[in-house]
Design an enzyme around this catalytic site. Structure first.
Site, mmCIF file in Angstrom:
data_model
loop_
_atom_site.group_PDB
_atom_site.id
_atom_site.type_symbol
_atom_site.label_atom_id
_atom_site.label_comp_id
_atom_site.label_asym_id
_atom_site.label_seq_id
_atom_site.Cartn_x
_atom_site.Cartn_y
_atom_site.Cartn_z
ATOM 1 N N LYS A 167 -3.800 -5.434 6.897
ATOM 2 C CA LYS A 167 -2.513 -5.123 6.261
ATOM 3 C C LYS A 167 -2.090 -3.714 6.653
ATOM 4 O O LYS A 167 -2.855 -2.759 6.507
ATOM 5 C CB LYS A 167 -2.650 -5.232 4.730
ATOM 6 C CG LYS A 167 -1.391 -4.776 3.959
ATOM 7 C CD LYS A 167 -1.524 -5.010 2.446
ATOM 8 C CE LYS A 167 -0.362 -4.395 1.666
ATOM 9 N NZ LYS A 167 -0.494 -4.567 0.200
ATOM 10 N N LYS A 200 7.431 0.604 -8.129
ATOM 11 C CA LYS A 200 6.253 1.002 -8.908
ATOM 12 C C LYS A 200 6.573 2.246 -9.738
ATOM 13 O O LYS A 200 7.370 3.082 -9.298
ATOM 14 C CB LYS A 200 5.100 1.370 -7.949
ATOM 15 C CG LYS A 200 4.479 0.213 -7.198
ATOM 16 C CD LYS A 200 3.379 0.716 -6.256
ATOM 17 C CE LYS A 200 2.806 -0.390 -5.383
ATOM 18 N NZ LYS A 200 1.965 -1.362 -6.101
ATOM 19 N N ASP A 248 -1.852 2.030 1.831
ATOM 20 C CA ASP A 248 -1.657 0.577 1.843
ATOM 21 C C ASP A 248 -1.772 -0.028 3.250
ATOM 22 O O ASP A 248 -1.586 -1.220 3.431
ATOM 23 C CB ASP A 248 -0.319 0.221 1.189
ATOM 24 C CG ASP A 248 -0.357 -1.123 0.467
ATOM 25 O OD1 ASP A 248 -1.467 -1.607 0.172
ATOM 26 O OD2 ASP A 248 0.730 -1.682 0.216
ATOM 27 N N GLU A 304 4.087 -7.691 -1.444
ATOM 28 C CA GLU A 304 4.600 -7.712 -0.074
ATOM 29 C C GLU A 304 3.510 -7.913 0.966
ATOM 30 O O GLU A 304 3.767 -8.421 2.049
ATOM 31 C CB GLU A 304 5.355 -6.400 0.218
ATOM 32 C CG GLU A 304 4.493 -5.210 0.669
ATOM 33 C CD GLU A 304 3.481 -4.739 -0.367
ATOM 34 O OE1 GLU A 304 3.673 -5.045 -1.559
ATOM 35 O OE2 GLU A 304 2.492 -4.089 0.018
ATOM 36 N N ARG A 362 0.953 -9.955 1.074
ATOM 37 C CA ARG A 362 0.713 -11.367 1.411
ATOM 38 C C ARG A 362 1.849 -11.934 2.263
ATOM 39 O O ARG A 362 1.637 -12.866 3.032
ATOM 40 C CB ARG A 362 0.494 -12.181 0.135
ATOM 41 C CG ARG A 362 1.676 -12.199 -0.793
ATOM 42 C CD ARG A 362 1.293 -12.599 -2.206
ATOM 43 N NE ARG A 362 0.499 -11.567 -2.871
ATOM 44 C CZ ARG A 362 -0.004 -11.681 -4.099
ATOM 45 N NH1 ARG A 362 0.208 -12.783 -4.803
ATOM 46 N NH2 ARG A 362 -0.702 -10.709 -4.626
HETATM 47 N N1 BES Z 1 -0.562 -2.406 -2.417
HETATM 48 C C1 BES Z 1 -0.597 -3.074 -3.656
HETATM 49 C C2 BES Z 1 -2.025 -3.304 -4.196
HETATM 50 C C3 BES Z 1 -2.835 -2.075 -4.549
HETATM 51 C C4 BES Z 1 -2.871 -1.622 -5.847
HETATM 52 C C5 BES Z 1 -3.584 -1.434 -3.576
HETATM 53 C C6 BES Z 1 -3.644 -0.516 -6.173
HETATM 54 C C7 BES Z 1 -4.338 -0.327 -3.895
HETATM 55 C C8 BES Z 1 -4.385 0.132 -5.181
HETATM 56 C C9 BES Z 1 0.080 -4.445 -3.549
HETATM 57 O O1 BES Z 1 1.091 -4.531 -2.607
HETATM 58 C C10 BES Z 1 0.667 -4.748 -4.883
HETATM 59 O O2 BES Z 1 1.522 -4.031 -5.312
HETATM 60 N N2 BES Z 1 0.146 -5.806 -5.514
HETATM 61 C C11 BES Z 1 0.590 -6.214 -6.795
HETATM 62 C C12 BES Z 1 0.556 -7.717 -6.813
HETATM 63 C C13 BES Z 1 1.214 -8.327 -8.021
HETATM 64 C C14 BES Z 1 2.691 -8.062 -7.999
HETATM 65 C C15 BES Z 1 0.913 -9.798 -8.028
HETATM 66 C C16 BES Z 1 -0.369 -5.644 -7.857
HETATM 67 O O3 BES Z 1 -1.561 -5.568 -7.600
HETATM 68 O O4 BES Z 1 0.112 -5.242 -8.907
HETATM 69 ZN ZN ZN Z 2 0.938 -3.242 -0.970
HETATM 70 ZN ZN ZN Z 3 2.994 -3.972 -3.302
#
Ligand code: BES
Ligand code: ZN
Ligand code: ZN
Length: 503
Positions: free
Chosen positions: A264, A276, A287, A353, A355
């Protein structure tokens, strides 16, 4: 950092610190007996009194011992010999080097000892050097006055009984691997406005120029449009930075099999329109840690080749590189995307995003018909809640490959724990208007849902998804092998998978 290899008496080395290792089975080993004699029995006294036993992570420092002209003599305990492995050597060396650094050492000399589960002297040297270099990593190029004193030179001293050329070989290999991990760490630690998607293409290009066996191909925005990579394009839509699909291909003569690593590569994740909160956005420069790990793996393969270690597998590194930003052009919740594979996806959350871009990248990887695909992705916060910051969470569609990942995790020391790719939850990603939706419903297991979603894009190709949201970035400085910030997690694990995997 300079690395020297010499053969001779370590007690004669003109350095700040000497680092030694011992097992609890024999805390006063042959080398340490000599040290003890020079230090007038200080070591044997500590052992006799029970102050030092050689248990794992126990560490003893003699400050300016009489009879040895160094600032410190450091002895690191490694526990039971029969349990010792490459992981023990790496970790113990990191402890010793950190202690030397705390004592303001700039130059150190170390010895190499064997471990029960390590085949030969070159391999134990390699792990030792990896430990030393990983512990002395610093990211201080933006500090006008870097504070901590970093080790500047390491001298590896071979005893007269040890094979000097094996040690030299191991030093070269350890250096190659550690530098590749440094690269992965640097990519994560650099600020997000510097490591843009196009910056990642330049790093990939630099790697490709280092070997005739490695070629780079990059799909730019126009080519992504032509190829129907609409998931990558949709995530990139809100950004000023154009997206790329980066593909490094390594092909040795007569490869035994072909493995694809997909990483990724979101160079900054604001969350998109589902933005966020400020504190969750912190560290979202990391990321692209999956992409950084994949680049590190390729860098290591090429540097190891130069050090005389050639792998006989064809390796693909594929990185969908983009930002996830907001603007009038940004992807919207409720949008429907037709992905490269033909499957359509309803976007319910712009922050899921990773996935989406991986859907297109996995479709690309699958089209190369590799024997296996391994993806590294900072995919979900839920993976951190499930297994914490030290472990990655992995799942896959093929038992043999899963077993390979489990064993490689043990051998590399990069911790990983399996989650079920639970088909019971497959209905969570069924959309009412498209083939799939990119998040599950309330109280669905987000880390598993992420895996189930990715599973839709690999067909029958054996595949494992490794969610590295936790271990890719360290919040504190507690682990001497890692330090704070980007860890380079995935490079050691990926290299070990490459070693262990069979067709
Ligand atoms: N990049 C984030 C995941 C992440 C969170 C990486 C904390 C490192 C530390 C990912 O893109 C994301 O925002 N995922 C969401 C998914 C949810 C919306 C199903 C999440 O984990 O909140
Ligand atoms: Zn992300
Ligand atoms: Zn994200």
């Amino acid at each position: 950092m300079k690395l020297h290899v010499i053969s001779g008496d370590i007690l004669e080395c003109e350095v700040d610190s000497l680092i030694f290792f011992c097992y609890e089975d024999q805390p006063l080993n042959e080398v340490l007996k000599k040290v003890d004699a020079a230090a007038k029995g200080e070591l044997s006294a500590s052992i006799a009194s029970g102050d030092f036993t050689g248990k794992s992570d126990e560490i003893m420092t003699l400050y300016r011992p009489d009879g040895i002209s160094v600032k410190q003599v450091i002895v690191v305990g490694m526990g039971r010999y029969d349990l010792s492995s490459a992981v023990t050597l790496r970790r113990s060396t990191a402890y010793g080097v950190r202690r030397a650094q705390e004592g303001k050492a700039r130059t150190i000399a170390i010895t190499v000892v064997e471990a029960a589960q390590v085949d030969d002297l070159a391999s134990s040297t390699q792990s030792t050097i990896e430990g030393a270099l990983l512990a002395s990593y610093r990211f201080d190029r933006y500090k006008s006055h870097p504070k901590e004193v970093a080790i500047q030179a390491v001298t590896v001293v071979a005893t007269p009984e040890q094979d000097l050329t094996a040690i030299q070989r191991g030093v070269r290999a350890g250096h190659a691997v550690a530098e590749a991990i440094y690269l992965a760490r640097d990519i994560v630690n650099e600020p997000p406005s510097k490591i843009t998607p196009s910056a990642l293409t330049h790093i990939a290009a630099d790697i490709a120029t280092q070997s005739a066996r490695c070629t780079l191909s990059v799909l730019d925005k126009d080519q992504l449009e032509e190829g129907g990579y609409n998931a990558i394009l949709s995530v990139a839509a809100g950004s000023e930075q154009p997206p790329y699909l980066i593909h490094l291909h390594y092909k040795p003569d007569n490869p035994a099999m072909r493995i694809a690593f997909v990483g990724k590569g979101v160079t900054f994740d604001s969350g998109g329109l589902g933005i966020k909160p400020w504190d969750a956005m912190l560290t979202m420069k990391s990321d692209m840690a999956g992409g950084a790990a994949a680049l590190g793996i390729m860098q290591a393969i090429i540097s190891l080749e130069k050090a005389g270690y050639r792998i006989n597998k064809e390796v693909d590194v594929i990185i969908p590189a983009t930002e996830n930003m907001i603007s009038g052009k940004a992807m919207k919740p409720d949008d429907i995307i037709e992905t490269r594979s033909g499957k359509t996806v309803e976007v319910l959350h712009t922050d899921a995003e990773g996935r989406l871009i991986l859907a297109d990248a996995l479709a690309y990887a699958t089209e190369l018909t590799p024997h296996a695909i391994i993806d590294f992705a900072t995919l979900t916060g839920a993976a951190i809640r499930a297994v914490g910051k030290s472990y990655s969470a992995y799942m896959g569609n093929n038992e043999e490959l899963i077993t390979c990942v489990r064993q490689s995790s043990r051998a590399s020391g990069e911790l990983a724990w399996q989650l079920p790719l639970a088909k019971e939850y497959r209905t969570e990603i069924e959309s009412s208007v498209a083939d799939l939706q990119n998040i599950g419903g309330k109280s669905s297991p987000d880390a598993i849902i992420g895996g189930l979603f990715l599973n839709e894009f690999v067909g029958d190709t054996p595949w494992v998804h490794i969610d590295i949201a936790g271990p890719s970035f360290a919040d504190d400085n507690k682990n001497p092998l890692l330090g704070k910030g980007g860890t380079g997690y995935g490079v050691l694990l990926g290299l070990e998978i490459l070693r262990q995997i069979t067709a």
